[in-house]
Motif scaffolding. Structure first.
Motif, PDB file in Angstrom:
ATOM      1  N   LEU A 119       0.828  -1.204   0.000  1.00 62.45           N
ATOM      2  CA  LEU A 119       0.000   0.000   0.000  1.00 62.45           C
ATOM      3  C   LEU A 119       0.866   1.260   0.000  1.00 62.45           C
ATOM      4  CD1 LEU A 119      -2.798  -0.897   2.590  1.00 62.45           C
ATOM      5  CD2 LEU A 119      -3.102  -0.550   0.131  1.00 62.45           C
ATOM      6  N   TYR A 120       1.917   1.244   0.813  1.00 64.09           N
ATOM      7  CA  TYR A 120       2.814   2.393   0.894  1.00 64.09           C
ATOM      8  C   TYR A 120       3.525   2.628  -0.437  1.00 64.09           C
ATOM      9  CZ  TYR A 120       6.859   5.173   2.293  1.00 64.09           C
ATOM     10  OH  TYR A 120       7.813   6.144   2.372  1.00 64.09           O
ATOM     11  N   LEU A 121       4.025   1.555  -1.036  1.00 66.00           N
ATOM     12  CA  LEU A 121       4.738   1.697  -2.304  1.00 66.00           C
ATOM     13  C   LEU A 121       3.819   2.217  -3.404  1.00 66.00           C
ATOM     14  CD1 LEU A 121       6.888  -1.572  -2.260  1.00 66.00           C
ATOM     15  CD2 LEU A 121       7.705   0.769  -1.975  1.00 66.00           C
ATOM     16  N   GLU A 122       2.611   1.650  -3.473  1.00 69.42           N
ATOM     17  CA  GLU A 122       1.686   2.033  -4.530  1.00 69.42           C
ATOM     18  C   GLU A 122       1.025   3.387  -4.271  1.00 69.42           C
ATOM     19  OE1 GLU A 122       1.081   0.533  -7.428  1.00 69.42           O
ATOM     20  OE2 GLU A 122       2.607  -0.976  -6.962  1.00 69.42           O
ATOM     21  N   GLY A 123       0.718   3.651  -3.001  1.00 67.00           N
ATOM     22  CA  GLY A 123      -0.039   4.850  -2.669  1.00 67.00           C
ATOM     23  C   GLY A 123       0.790   6.082  -2.395  1.00 67.00           C
ATOM     24  N   PHE A 124       2.074   5.889  -2.005  1.00 72.18           N
ATOM     25  CA  PHE A 124       2.903   7.042  -1.681  1.00 72.18           C
ATOM     26  C   PHE A 124       4.177   7.136  -2.515  1.00 72.18           C
ATOM     27  CE2 PHE A 124       1.553   9.723   1.772  1.00 72.18           C
ATOM     28  CZ  PHE A 124       0.433   9.064   2.244  1.00 72.18           C
ATOM     29  N   ILE A 125       4.921   6.061  -2.570  1.00 78.82           N
ATOM     30  CA  ILE A 125       6.210   6.126  -3.258  1.00 78.82           C
ATOM     31  C   ILE A 125       6.039   6.367  -4.754  1.00 78.82           C
ATOM     32  CG2 ILE A 125       8.274   4.838  -3.904  1.00 78.82           C
ATOM     33  CD1 ILE A 125       8.309   5.800  -1.065  1.00 78.82           C
ATOM     34  N   LYS A 126       5.240   5.555  -5.424  1.00 75.20           N
ATOM     35  CA  LYS A 126       5.099   5.683  -6.875  1.00 75.20           C
ATOM     36  C   LYS A 126       4.523   7.033  -7.295  1.00 75.20           C
ATOM     37  CE  LYS A 126       5.028   0.854  -8.354  1.00 75.20           C
ATOM     38  NZ  LYS A 126       4.263  -0.199  -9.068  1.00 75.20           N
ATOM     39  N   PRO A 127       3.443   7.519  -6.676  1.00 73.69           N
ATOM     40  CA  PRO A 127       2.917   8.832  -7.092  1.00 73.69           C
ATOM     41  C   PRO A 127       3.916   9.969  -6.862  1.00 73.69           C
ATOM     42  CG  PRO A 127       1.261   7.631  -5.855  1.00 73.69           C
ATOM     43  CD  PRO A 127       2.536   6.873  -5.702  1.00 73.69           C
ATOM     44  N   ARG A 128       4.649   9.926  -5.761  1.00 74.59           N
ATOM     45  CA  ARG A 128       5.602  10.991  -5.481  1.00 74.59           C
ATOM     46  C   ARG A 128       6.787  10.938  -6.430  1.00 74.59           C
ATOM     47  NH1 ARG A 128       2.479  10.808  -1.212  1.00 74.59           N
ATOM     48  NH2 ARG A 128       2.290  12.675   0.073  1.00 74.59           N
ATOM     49  N   ARG A 129       7.234   9.752  -6.757  1.00 72.17           N
ATOM     50  CA  ARG A 129       8.327   9.631  -7.732  1.00 72.17           C
ATOM     51  C   ARG A 129       7.849  10.032  -9.124  1.00 72.17           C
ATOM     52  NH1 ARG A 129      13.004   5.581  -5.903  1.00 72.17           N
ATOM     53  NH2 ARG A 129      12.965   6.249  -3.728  1.00 72.17           N
ATOM     54  N   ALA A 130       6.591   9.773  -9.399  1.00 68.49           N
ATOM     55  CA  ALA A 130       6.040  10.226 -10.680  1.00 68.49           C
ATOM     56  C   ALA A 130       6.036  11.748 -10.750  1.00 68.49           C
ATOM     57  CB  ALA A 130       4.627   9.685 -10.871  1.00 68.49           C
ATOM     58  N   ASN A 131       5.756  12.406  -9.624  1.00 63.37           N
ATOM     59  CA  ASN A 131       5.786  13.868  -9.600  1.00 63.37           C
ATOM     60  C   ASN A 131       7.204  14.401  -9.805  1.00 63.37           C
ATOM     61  OD1 ASN A 131       3.062  14.281  -9.285  1.00 63.37           O
ATOM     62  ND2 ASN A 131       3.134  14.438  -7.058  1.00 63.37           N
ATOM     63  N   VAL A 132       8.180  13.752  -9.183  1.00 67.27           N
ATOM     64  CA  VAL A 132       9.569  14.163  -9.395  1.00 67.27           C
ATOM     65  C   VAL A 132       9.947  13.960 -10.853  1.00 67.27           C
ATOM     66  CG1 VAL A 132      11.977  13.715  -8.792  1.00 67.27           C
ATOM     67  CG2 VAL A 132      10.231  13.700  -7.006  1.00 67.27           C
ATOM     68  N   MET A 133       9.517  12.836 -11.433  1.00 65.22           N
ATOM     69  CA  MET A 133       9.834  12.572 -12.830  1.00 65.22           C
ATOM     70  C   MET A 133       9.181  13.588 -13.745  1.00 65.22           C
ATOM     71  SD  MET A 133      11.722  10.304 -14.430  1.00 65.22           S
ATOM     72  CE  MET A 133      12.408  11.590 -15.475  1.00 65.22           C
ATOM     73  N   CYS A 134       7.977  14.033 -13.423  1.00 61.94           N
ATOM     74  CA  CYS A 134       7.295  15.068 -14.194  1.00 61.94           C
ATOM     75  C   CYS A 134       8.117  16.350 -14.194  1.00 61.94           C
ATOM     76  CB  CYS A 134       5.903  15.315 -13.604  1.00 61.94           C
ATOM     77  SG  CYS A 134       5.021  16.720 -14.311  1.00 61.94           S
ATOM     78  N   VAL A 135       8.622  16.722 -13.027  1.00 61.23           N
ATOM     79  CA  VAL A 135       9.448  17.919 -12.892  1.00 61.23           C
ATOM     80  C   VAL A 135      10.740  17.772 -13.692  1.00 61.23           C
ATOM     81  CG1 VAL A 135      10.932  19.117 -11.223  1.00 61.23           C
ATOM     82  CG2 VAL A 135       8.520  18.714 -10.695  1.00 61.23           C
ATOM     83  N   LEU A 136      11.352  16.598 -13.604  1.00 62.00           N
ATOM     84  CA  LEU A 136      12.615  16.383 -14.314  1.00 62.00           C
ATOM     85  C   LEU A 136      12.403  16.355 -15.827  1.00 62.00           C
ATOM     86  CD1 LEU A 136      14.354  13.710 -12.057  1.00 62.00           C
ATOM     87  CD2 LEU A 136      14.605  16.197 -12.038  1.00 62.00           C
ATOM     88  N   ASN A 137      11.330  15.733 -16.271  1.00 63.99           N
ATOM     89  CA  ASN A 137      11.055  15.698 -17.715  1.00 63.99           C
ATOM     90  C   ASN A 137      10.860  17.111 -18.274  1.00 63.99           C
ATOM     91  OD1 ASN A 137      11.241  12.943 -18.108  1.00 63.99           O
ATOM     92  ND2 ASN A 137       9.070  12.578 -17.667  1.00 63.99           N
ATOM     93  N   ALA A 138      10.167  17.958 -17.506  1.00 62.34           N
ATOM     94  CA  ALA A 138       9.975  19.344 -17.950  1.00 62.34           C
ATOM     95  C   ALA A 138      11.310  20.076 -18.009  1.00 62.34           C
ATOM     96  CB  ALA A 138       9.015  20.063 -17.008  1.00 62.34           C
ATOM     97  N   ALA A 139      12.178  19.801 -17.020  1.00 56.46           N
ATOM     98  CA  ALA A 139      13.502  20.437 -17.012  1.00 56.46           C
ATOM     99  C   ALA A 139      14.348  19.949 -18.184  1.00 56.46           C
ATOM    100  CB  ALA A 139      14.209  20.147 -15.690  1.00 56.46           C
ATOM    101  N   ILE A 140      14.220  18.682 -18.525  1.00 52.07           N
ATOM    102  CA  ILE A 140      14.935  18.131 -19.686  1.00 52.07           C
ATOM    103  C   ILE A 140      14.451  18.805 -20.963  1.00 52.07           C
ATOM    104  CG2 ILE A 140      15.241  16.049 -21.084  1.00 52.07           C
ATOM    105  CD1 ILE A 140      15.138  14.461 -18.400  1.00 52.07           C
TER     106      ILE A 140
END
Length: 198
Positions: A119-140
């Motif tokens: 639950l923690y991995l799916e509900g917290f880790i993955k969404p938050r890492r997806a947000n970081v990836m969104c930020v990084l993709n925009a920076a790229i």
């Protein structure tokens, strides 16, 4: 003769259990959370509880997720501003008594209960890492970062580790905006350094 049906599922009981659990977690912490105490307060039964949750750790996670569930992050105009906003959101969450007072118990539950860990991995880790990836993709896309150099897991660890340490340990400083700014700046320097390694 029509088949016999059980009692209809009452959504209000789930809401009442979550609200009662949030009060207990905020006031007494995870160790004060008991099934008997919750069902007595809500006016329901243990079977009703178990129809909704495997144990109190699952309910505690549900409480945290309802309060701090992650929404998709929309990247802004610069990597620096995006990282700072992400960190301010994380620091605010970990500083909240609902998280801070229950974090040790929740982490122990994740260690011993594979369902809570998932639950923690799916509900917290993955969404938050997806947000970081969104930020990084925009920076790229803006040319601020070289895409081939980005190690998402390492950047997420840089952002989370100092916040988690201060949430768990009685270290000087505390969970404040300075921590958000310094950790965001650390990740920014790592991402824009010519020596960044995958």
């Amino acid at each position: 003769m029509s088949p016999k049906r059980g009692r209809p599922y009452n959504l209000e009981i789930g809401t009442a259990l979550r609200q009662a659990a949030e009060r207990v977690m905020s006031e007494g912490g995870f160790s004060s959370l008991t099934i008997d105490g919750l069902v007595n307060e809500v006016g329901t039964t243990r079977p009703s509880f178990y129809r909704r949750y495997r144990n109190v750790a699952h309910l505690a996670f549900d409480v945290i997720q309802h309060r701090f569930g992650t929404q998709p992050h929309s990247a802004g105009t610069s990597l620096a501003k995006d990282l700072l906003q992400l960190q301010r959101d994380e620091v605010a969450m970990f500083a909240d008594p609902l998280v801070r007072n229950n974090l040790p118990g929740l982490l122990e539950s994740m260690r011993t209960d594979s369902h809570v860990r998932e639950l923690y991995l799916e509900g917290f880790i993955k969404p938050r890492r997806a947000n970081v990836m969104c930020v990084l993709n925009a920076a790229i896309d803006r040319g601020e970062v070289q895409g081939s150099d980005v190690d998402l897991n390492w950047i997420c660890d840089l952002l989370l580790s100092p916040v988690l340490t201060r949430a768990l340990l009685p270290t000087p400083g505390g969970l404040n905006d300075e921590l958000a700014r310094r950790t965001a700046d650390l990740a920014l320097r790592e991402l824009t350094s010519n020596t960044f390694a995958t």
